[in-house]
Write an enzyme that holds these catalytic residues in place. Structure first.
Site, PDB file in Angstrom:
ATOM      1  N   ASP A 123       0.812  -1.228  -0.066  1.00 20.64           N
ATOM      2  CA  ASP A 123      -0.059  -0.051   0.040  1.00 20.64           C
ATOM      3  C   ASP A 123       0.818   1.269   0.000  1.00 20.64           C
ATOM      4  O   ASP A 123       1.642   1.248   0.937  1.00 20.64           O
ATOM      5  CB  ASP A 123      -1.118  -0.006   1.348  1.00 20.64           C
ATOM      6  CG  ASP A 123      -1.669   1.297   1.261  1.00 20.64           C
ATOM      7  OD1 ASP A 123      -1.709   1.959   0.544  1.00 20.64           O
ATOM      8  OD2 ASP A 123      -2.516   1.248   2.459  1.00 20.64           O
ATOM      9  N   HIS A 165      -3.905   4.628   6.402  1.00 20.36           N
ATOM     10  CA  HIS A 165      -2.842   4.067   5.603  1.00 20.36           C
ATOM     11  C   HIS A 165      -1.538   4.263   6.433  1.00 20.36           C
ATOM     12  O   HIS A 165      -1.332   5.346   6.733  1.00 20.36           O
ATOM     13  CB  HIS A 165      -2.935   4.712   4.092  1.00 20.36           C
ATOM     14  CG  HIS A 165      -4.199   4.394   3.584  1.00 20.36           C
ATOM     15  ND1 HIS A 165      -4.274   3.223   2.622  1.00 20.36           N
ATOM     16  CD2 HIS A 165      -5.283   4.981   3.277  1.00 20.36           C
ATOM     17  CE1 HIS A 165      -5.483   3.132   2.121  1.00 20.36           C
ATOM     18  NE2 HIS A 165      -5.944   4.516   2.712  1.00 20.36           N
TER      19      HIS A 165
END
Lengths: 573, 573
Positions: B216, B389
């Protein structure tokens, strides 16, 4: 906890609801109304009225949002002064940014002999702008410390620090009291040109007694103070000294001090400089002519020469820092610039802010450059930009110096205005003496107290291509519908006496579907409807058109769940 | 100095230029290609191929930008797998966000019996979504620690922490090697549900040897680590405890832990809670049913009851945190919500991120609320949001645990991918083993080395209303032109044998001007042109239309300097 948690909920409840036209200004009073710039960021223009005469401060443009498609510029709404043009004593400009001077030619069109007051650099930019409009305005140059007189308005000018040289604040004295307008302002304590914001002057005004203080709100939500502009130089030095290939620096075309630092670093690193972009070339020429930009001999080259130099011997100084789609930088990022190809290892510096609303465009440029292998330096990963507007910490200095009786936050959206109002109150300004207005709200200063007196109509005045004002909310609403869903046109020729279709209807869609057969299924429905209107003896083209519009609109909603504009045309033959 | 100043210019120069179709996958190799989600944020979908079989990880949607007007959703481009649908062993879903599951119904339409693998909450959201599409998919529930087998793909699932419960990372073992895909991930060390990202599991995989690590990239540019989600609770407590009137909290409808903290604070402060917004009501119902949301008895009320409660006894938990124009919150900010009127002193909390591109819409909501007197708390002035994130500091933990041989950054624009690549390299991954791809770029893992092998075509697949794919680039280009400048339609009926106009031409513009006479001056020019084409004996309707288009186009460019679409229609009668 932050400011927002402590906000006083009872402040300013009535502003949005002031809708009445203002009563006549009481004798001896001063009236203030913004025709742009309050409740938005841009098109700053404030009108002061006293003893039947007007003084205008700034006359800028606003750049359109997504909800205003196809518009080039938005002007202040001049309607409130259109019938009183001859009452205007002067137009005072605080500095040379587009949101403060961009609409000057449009005001001069209405009143060509209006005296325009400003600093040397500001007026040079105005003159260049007016030249493009084939205007030769009456320009009156002032500097900090100067006083001028315009009918019942006595002006005094103060040096202020901002992101463009030669910015001024203006104090306006009338029989109604003393007003101070900051223009755009910050308090860089180590300014590159040594020209400090005149805090001592403001303090002197405070001693005299400032009745109304109009204050830049842009950064009122931001805590602390701005780092000095001169801290950017060393960062540029590290980036440019470390670059082994081309360096491209994008910044605002009016930010002379930023460009100066790029030039100094380029010179120190044995690189030539080329200016890219019309406004960059023009403004830096003006700044150099006025001695505001130090341009070492032989530093500057033209684009052809720059392209012939070794990669590590040149810096491109370019516009396009906001991701403007037609700018040189955008074209470089897409690999579509005719002369400048970004290569892996080139360095691009965005030495600029990211103006809210431009995020998608700017990041598209950043991503495009990175995709091509460039090393992109921007304010998100290096200190290559500082703001030109005072944040909360600096605004407190202003309030404490000026100690105003009444405060009116200007230059900002509602969130900025309210944050600024709360700062004023925190320094001791009485809550009921802080007036949050917005465009068109009329504030009267009478007997030392500022109060909302009513509202004049202020709309958006759009410039689209060559004309002003003919694109309005109805056209924009159509553009938004067309932009979302395109249109379906149905053209029918009917016998004007019988209403009978004399040719098969023509259907075509644009912006509706890539499928050439997308509309095939509705043709029989249109033909059936035309048979029906004929059978009912309907010959009125408008009624036939309406009937067909309904049929097609219903069909497209059911079949596609879309809402294109339906445009039926019936030609009587 | 920051990362960008040290970037290695020689990395990844060739990716954008890979255009060749890939050669056949060497035997024993593993092929990876993203049909969405690399080079953009959204529509994540990665296809793995080994031994002639396929495994798909995630199948999400992307939300359109301004340059894609009228589009509802953008899907991954399925073309690369359309002819191989029967080769797909399974669809693995890492978590339940729209950008990971939103396109599942569209893939299931092509392959209804495709096994869908995911955690309990993920599958519950998928089931609800598929129900709306009248689909009953084959759902296979997994939890962290579980292993599943799908043809030649052996999957193992790991707990990861994100902004939605029950997120998973997936390890995929084939004869080609071991792949680890993080999905969306962060490393909150004090997660509300106690479910830590399984760093120990990743370390164990690292000991085994991870051949390819897909990571990610969303926050790779952001330094440091994310504050724990649980730090938001005390901020909400201070805000809600201090509020004397209504409190409205807007957040993402899938952020169960955020909503849990709002519920807990509401309960502690004697306030009832009402959910506002279809997806909020639906998702929180699912979360409560699965025991993921603790819903104290009698806490929840419906809207009618909420409106009848005293202002200081209720919290509205609403969608609309991104400024979506039709959301309840937007309507409240404009004073247009039928039931909920914002009053001076109400408190609105935007407990959410500001997704890039939504700034204008979100600030319009903030300004509207402040204008009505609300106290607005958002991440700009209080800690009411943390990201889901991993930023740079947390990504380093991942790289050091996994110690991968090859790395492929996923989930992000180019700027994010490159930042993530540099982090991988800084932990010791060999520079030539970090592969920056983008959608469609084919990466082959052969003999332990990942390399770009070519490219398959991946375009944007648009959903507009009920249909998929019929709105393409040509329709969008027309919409952009129409949205910028509207159109001018000219309708003419001509005798098909002589080419003579049998009725005066009809001109009408939409989205062009508010002035009803704007087009008057061009009518004689059109009539002259029709006389000319008639005189030249031109009867072909297409040629007549082209001639008239030229005349009107030139006139409008000269007169208005605008570029509306010119739409001539010639009806032969």
């Amino acid at each position: 906890m932050s400011r927002a948690d402590n906000a006083n909920p009872d402040l300013f409840p009535d502003t949005p609801f002031a809708t009445n036209p203002p009563p006549e200004l009481p004798e001896g009073g001063l009236r203030v109304v913004a025709l742009g710039g309050i409740g938005e960021v841009g098109r700053n223009m404030t009108v002061f009225e006293h003893a039947g005469r007007l003084l205008v401060v700034d006359c800028g443009v606003l750049f359109p949002e997504d909800s205003q498609p196809g518009v080039d510029l938005i002007l202040p709404d001049f309607r409130a002064i259109e019938s009183r043009l001859e009452d205007i004593e002067a137009l005072v400009l605080t500095h040379g940014h587009e949101d403060h001077i961009g609409a000057v030619p449009f005001l001069l069109k209405l009143r060509p002999d209006l005296p325009v007051i400003g600093s040397r650099f500001t007026l040079a930019l105005v003159a260049a702008k007016c030249k493009e409009h084939r205007q030769t305005p009456t320009l009156i140059e002032v500097t900090e410390g100067r006083r001028t007189s315009h009918g019942p308005f006595e002006c005094e000018f103060f040096a202020v620090n901002h992101s463009i040289p030669d910015a001024l604040a203006v104090a306006i004295r009338t029989a109604a009291g003393l007003v101070l307008h900051t223009g755009d302002i910050k308090l860089d304590q180590l300014p590159l040109d040594g020209r400090l914001t005149d805090l001592a002057g403001f303090h002197r005004l405070g001693d005299e007694g400032v009745d109304l203080f109009l204050v830049d709100s842009t950064n009122a939500e931001v805590p602390g103070i701005v780092a000095p502009e001169r801290e950017i130089g060393p960062v540029l030095e590290r980036v440019i000294a470390g670059a082994t290939q081309r360096v491209i620096v994008a910044c605002f075309a009016s930010h002379v001090h930023r460009v100066q630092q790029v030039l100094d670093v380029a010179e120190a690193n044995g690189r030539k400089v080329v200016f890219v972009g019309r406004s960059m070339v023009r403004n830096m020429g003006i700044a150099a002519d006025l001695g505001l930009l130090r341009l070492p001999e032989n530093l500057l080259v033209d684009l052809d020469e720059a392209l012939s130099l070794p990669d590590d011997r040149v810096v491109f100084v370019s516009t396009g820092s906001q991701g403007e789609p037609l700018s040189a930088l955008s074209r470089m990022a897409q690999g579509e610039h005719k002369q400048i190809r970004i290569r892996s290892g080139d360095t691009v510096v965005l030495a600029s802010s990211l103006i809210p609303g431009n995020e998608t465009a700017v990041f598209a440029v950043v991503n495009g450059l990175i995709r091509l292998g460039a090393n992109v330096v921007h304010q998100g990963n290096a200190k290559v930009h500082v703001s030109g507007h005072a944040p909360a910490g600096e605004l407190l200095f202003l309030y404490n110096a000026v100690r105003p009786t009444n405060v009116m936050p200007v230059h900002g959206e509602w969130r900025h205005l309210r944050a600024n109002a709360e700062l004023a109150i925190s320094t001791g300004v009485a809550e009921d003496r802080v007036v949050i207005a917005e465009d068109g709200v009329v504030v009267d200063l009478v007997d030392g107290t500022a109060r909302i007196a009513g509202r004049v109509e202020v709309g958006h005045v759009y410039v689209d291509g060559l004309s002003v004002g003919d694109v309005g909310e109805s056209t924009l609403s159509d553009r938004l519908i067309l932009g979302e869903g395109g249109f379906i046109a149905i053209t029918m020729a009917v016998d004007s006496s019988t209403g009978r279709a004399v040719a098969p209807p023509t259907l075509s869609g644009r912006g509706f579907s890539d499928d050439p057969k997308a509309l095939d299924a509705v043709v029989p429905l249109v033909e059936m409807e035309l048979s029906r209107t004929e059978a009912e003896g309907i010959t009125d083209t408008h009624r036939i058109a309406q009937a067909v519009r309904r049929v097609v609109g219903r069909w497209v909603a059911e079949t596609y769940r879309r809402r294109p504009m339906i445009v039926p045309t019936v030609i009587p033959v």
